[in-house]
Scaffold this motif. Structure first.
Motif, mmCIF file in Angstrom:
data_model
loop_
_atom_site.group_PDB
_atom_site.id
_atom_site.type_symbol
_atom_site.label_atom_id
_atom_site.label_comp_id
_atom_site.label_asym_id
_atom_site.label_seq_id
_atom_site.Cartn_x
_atom_site.Cartn_y
_atom_site.Cartn_z
ATOM 1 N N ALA A 257 0.822 -1.216 0.000
ATOM 2 C CA ALA A 257 0.000 0.000 0.000
ATOM 3 C C ALA A 257 0.856 1.266 0.000
ATOM 4 C CB ALA A 257 -0.926 -0.001 1.211
ATOM 5 N N GLN B 270 0.491 4.121 -2.797
ATOM 6 C CA GLN B 270 0.127 5.523 -2.542
ATOM 7 C C GLN B 270 1.081 6.474 -3.263
ATOM 8 O OE1 GLN B 270 -2.636 6.768 -1.181
ATOM 9 N NE2 GLN B 270 -3.257 4.605 -1.147
ATOM 10 N N ASN B 271 2.367 6.136 -3.271
ATOM 11 C CA ASN B 271 3.320 6.964 -4.017
ATOM 12 C C ASN B 271 2.977 6.985 -5.505
ATOM 13 O OD1 ASN B 271 4.857 7.596 -1.742
ATOM 14 N ND2 ASN B 271 6.214 5.826 -1.998
ATOM 15 N N ALA C 82 -0.311 9.049 -6.151
ATOM 16 C CA ALA C 82 -0.137 10.504 -6.055
ATOM 17 C C ALA C 82 0.406 11.070 -7.360
ATOM 18 C CB ALA C 82 0.800 10.829 -4.890
ATOM 19 N N ARG D 286 -4.331 0.485 -7.397
ATOM 20 C CA ARG D 286 -5.483 0.082 -6.576
ATOM 21 C C ARG D 286 -5.715 -1.417 -6.652
ATOM 22 N NH1 ARG D 286 -8.168 5.454 -9.003
ATOM 23 N NH2 ARG D 286 -7.512 6.887 -7.333
ATOM 24 N N THR E 92 -3.021 -3.188 -4.472
ATOM 25 C CA THR E 92 -3.313 -2.992 -3.050
ATOM 26 C C THR E 92 -4.379 -3.979 -2.596
ATOM 27 O OG1 THR E 92 -2.765 -0.642 -3.206
ATOM 28 C CG2 THR E 92 -4.074 -1.334 -1.312
#
Length: 859
Positions: free
Chosen positions: A481, A485-486, A489, A504, A507
């Protein structure tokens, strides 16, 4: 040998024969191109004909001066004395015809005249004579001919026109084989089935000759067959064929006219020969291999001259996008490096945009032959394009080699952005080659290079790569995760939809692997990628869904995921992803207890020349495990070969490799080795959380009499480790895994042991049967059957009496539930028996099994 895709024609001909010998008689015409299998169909019809039917087979010969009534002369020994006398004592054809008609009126007969396109005038007249009178004769006359060798003026065309008015004349076309049939013939051969189909166009003769001599670019038999067909052409027609071979598989007639003016008559002669055909304003060879055989014989100087003529003509006007590949081909043939570098990369880009990655790789490879004429930056760009096309068309070694060279060039140029991007791609594709350690390190290096620069789309993809590797290597939800997230972004900042949907997806996948939830989120991500027309991202995630489902032993989800991914990857020419999908699919078949099908599917994947190492390792493991479960030899050579193809971590991460080795050891009876091997595997998992990997290893330690360690264990494994064998077995049943359910029942009460024994017997799991019987004896569970009963040994398929009962009920069309009620057994046991019947009979459906009941020994 099976005649693939000929059942319908054979059934029709057999029906004609049965109707004809009962009267009235019939005439059947079987037509198709040379090598399509007309003779094979005739021979099979003769084999299945009723023994009381007289079979007469004669053939016409390709002689310069055909023998009058040549087929009848061949048949004379099997005809009545009147016909033989007429053939030898008179030159009057009408007397021969009358005698043959009388002879056919005496016996139910099948009269075959093969290759009527070579028939003499008298044989043509004989067929006219018989056709008109057949309704009064108990015979089927069957004539075969090559429809690719008769034109408007051929004598046979006139005969066919005469026959058109008779209602008792039937026509049957033999079509070339489909892709699926060619792939089936290629099973077990180290050839690319798609390439085989492409060069043969499904012609059975060409397919079998290539398979017989796979190392020869053009089998000698094909070369000789082509030479024989060209031998009778005029000089002008041979010139047309040679020029067409140089120009390519499909050639526009205006282009041909530009090279060879006034060639219409010669082209008609070439078409009549059957080598080429015309379709509208296009002329083409019937098979690419035929074109290559012709091209091989064209003098080099003539080839060069034609290529230069065509290149100049095509460059003189506007260049259409669809002509780029042709221009690149003629540029290379003309020996014009600058033209190659102008058109080949453009053709490659166009092919890649259409999803034709194999064609794109070939065009890039063509340009790379002259890349030393370009500055380093352009060389690197060609290498990058070549690598992507190769990787997506399952030519991983070539693609990785190009990427490594591109990384070096970008580094030398100081182009850090492209260097980092190439390193990221290199990391992505090292994983399926089994080099997981190098993949991880290269992925980290790519991020380090790109983090030194301004935020970029390339950095987003590099973070995504780390997210993917963390998921596959089971580093846990938190690590996956964080990388995701990196990636998200930067993906949002630069509008990269592929990054967003894949981050996504992975994850959710990591959460599913660690915690069991997340399937729906993964499904939504795949659907989103497909809806946004992101074929590479969608195809990749679709195949990962197959792995996730197979890893969790969910057979229903595996079947659905494989079906979707296979169709998607086939449509978009994603060969690497397709082979991965089929490998996971073979694992799903193994889990369902369909071991024969699993072994067959694995062998097809293993034998494909483009299969990546991870895919081959998985296929070898499935094959080895099937053999181990069936008690066959040569288990460990397969498992050891799989282990040598990939890193040890990769063998573990994929989820089947280490567990298969442990199970094979258990089936061989080595309890101490089982515990040692399983403990070694668990040690490799230290620091990682994956219940579907550690759970089964702990269960094998318990089954081998050891004390299992406290490790994360998924669903049924957790229940078995907790002593709830019944709950574990029930979960396995709900997942559709009969073998695993039977293993869980080995820890149960006497009824459970008996149910496990029945399941193992139904599956043909001989070592597990033996271990179960030993366990039952040790626990005092009676009765224990000792080997197959006499009735089983006497059955031609090895079916037990109970399995014969099940087969009879299958013939009535009963479901598993109805069979269980009729035989007073549980639905699960009924399902095991049905599976055993299908496996022993070597069929895939209940309908096929029922046919075996009525026709033993036949499909």
């Amino acid at each position: 040998m099976d005649l693939l895709e000929r059942d319908a024609v054979l059934q029709d001909l057999a029906g004609h024969l049965q109707a004809a010998v009962s009267g009235p008689g019939r005439l059947a015409l079987v037509r198709g191109e040379a090598g399509v299998g007309k003779t094979a169909v005739v021979q099979r019809l003769a084999q299945v004909a009723d023994p009381h039917i007289r079979v007469l087979i004669g053939a016409c010969d390709p002689l310069a001066t055909p023998r009058p009534l040549g087929p009848l002369l061949d048949l004379a020994p099997r005809l009545g004395p009147a016909v033989r006398t007429a053939l030898t004592d008179t030159s009057r054809s009408d007397e021969v015809f009358d005698c043959l008609l009388a002879d056919l009126s005496t016996y139910p007969s099948l009269l075959v005249v093969e290759d009527v396109h070579w028939a003499d005038e008298a044989t043509m007249d004989l067929l006219r004579y018989l056709a008109r009178r057949l309704p009064n004769v108990p015979a089927l006359v069957l004539a075969t001919y090559r429809d690719d060798e008769i034109g408007r003026t051929h004598d046979l065309t006139s005969l066919l026109g005469t026959l058109a008015g008779y209602s008792w004349v039937y026509r049957h076309d033999l079509a070339p084989l489909s892709r699926r049939a060619v792939a089936r013939l290629a099973t077990g051969h180290a050839v690319d089935a798609e390439h085989l189909y492409r060069v043969s166009a499904g012609n059975p003769f060409i397919v079998t000759e290539i398979l017989a001599a796979p190392a020869e670019p053009i089998p000698a038999t094909v070369r000789e067959a082509v030479a024989g067909r060209l031998a009778g052409l005029s000089t002008e027609a041979r010139m047309v064929v040679d020029v067409l071979a140089v120009l390519g598989l499909r050639v526009s007639l205006p282009l041909l006219a530009g090279v060879l003016p006034n060639s219409e008559g010669a082209l008609d002669e070439a078409v009549a020969c059957g080598i080429v055909r015309t379709d509208g304003q296009v002329s083409e060879f019937r098979h690419e291999l035929t074109r290559l055989a012709v091209l091989e014989a064209v003098p080099a100087a003539h080839r060069l001259r034609v290529h230069r003529q065509v290149l100049a003509a095509m460059r003189s006007g506007p260049v259409a996008t669809d002509d780029l590949a042709l221009l690149a081909d003629h540029a290379e043939g003309a020996g014009d490096p600058k033209a190659v570098l102008e058109y080949a990369p453009a053709a490659a880009l166009h092919a890649a945009a259409l999803g034709a990655y194999r064609e794109a790789a070939a065009q890039y490879a063509r340009a790379l032959e002259y890349a030393d004429l370009l500055p380093p930056g352009q060389q690197a760009a060609l290498l990058e394009g070549h690598s992507q096309a190769c990787l997506l068309s399952s030519r991983l070694d070539e693609g990785i080699a190009s990427l490594r060279t591109a990384v070096g060039l970008r580094r030398a140029l100081g182009d850090r952005l492209r260097e980092g991007e190439d390193m990221r791609w290199l990391s992505c594709w090292l994983w399926p080659t089994g080099r997981t350690d190098e993949a991880g390190q290269t992925g980290l290096d790519a991020v380090r290079v790109l983090e030194e620069l301004a935020p970029s789309r390339e950095l987003a993809r590099a973070y995504l790569n780390l997210c993917q590797l963390a998921c596959y290597e089971h580093e846990g939800t938190a690590v996956t995760a964080a990388h995701a997230q990196n990636a998200i972004a930067l993906g949002e900042r630069f509008g990269d939809a592929g990054v967003l949907v894949q981050a996504r997806f992975h994850t959710a996948a990591a959460r599913m692997l660690s915690e069991g939830s997340g399937w729906e989120d993964c499904e939504q991500a795949v659907s989103s990628a497909m809806a946004q027309d992101l074929p590479v991202d969608a195809g990749f995630m679709a195949l990962i869904m197959c792995w996730l489902a197979a890893l969790q032993r969910d057979t229903a989800r595996t079947t659905a995921a494989v079906s979707r991914a296979e169709a998607y990857c086939l449509d978009r020419d994603l060969l690497t992803y397709l082979l991965c999908t089929r490998a996971w699919g073979s694992w799903g078949l193994l889990n369902r207890g369909l071991w024969r099908e699993a072994a067959d599917a694995s062998q097809k994947v293993r034998s494909h020349p483009g299969a990546p190492p991870v895919v081959r390792a998985l296929a070898l493991t499935v094959m080895g495990l099937v053999r181990a479960r069936q008690g066959k030899s040569q288990v460990w050579p397969l498992l050891e070969e799989a282990a040598t193809l990939v890193d040890s971590n990769c063998l573990l991460d994929t989820g089947l490799g280490w567990e298969a080795r442990v199970e094979a050891t258990w089936l061989a009876g080595g309890h101490e080795l089982v515990r040692a091997e399983a403990e070694r595997c668990l040690a490799s998992l230290a620091g990682r959380t994956h219940p579907w990997l550690s759970g089964p290893l702990a269960c094998w330690i318990r089954r081998a009499g050891g004390e299992p360690p406290q490790v994360p264990a998924a669903g049924p494994y957790a229940l078995e480790l907790a002593g709830d064998w019944a709950g574990a077995a029930a979960q396995w049943d709900s997942l559709g895994c009969p073998y695993d359910a039977a293993l869980a029942r080995l820890a149960g009460d006497p009824p459970a042991l008996r149910e496990a024994l029945a399941a193992f017997e139904a599956l043909g799991a001989r070592p597990a049967v033996a271990r179960t019987r030993t366990l039952m004896r040790a626990r005092g569970v009676r009765p224990v059957r000792r080997g197959p009963r006499a009735a089983t040994r006497a059955n031609p398929y090895g079916l037990t009496n109970r399995e014969m009962d099940v087969l009879k009920l299958l013939n009535e069309g009963l479901s598993d539930a109805e069979i269980s009620a009729r035989l007073y057994i549980s639905p699960k046991t009924a399902g095991h028996h049905v599976g055993a019947v299908l496996s022993k009979l070597g069929v895939h459906t209940r309908h096929e099994a029922a046919r075996k009941l009525h026709h033993p020994g036949h499909g």
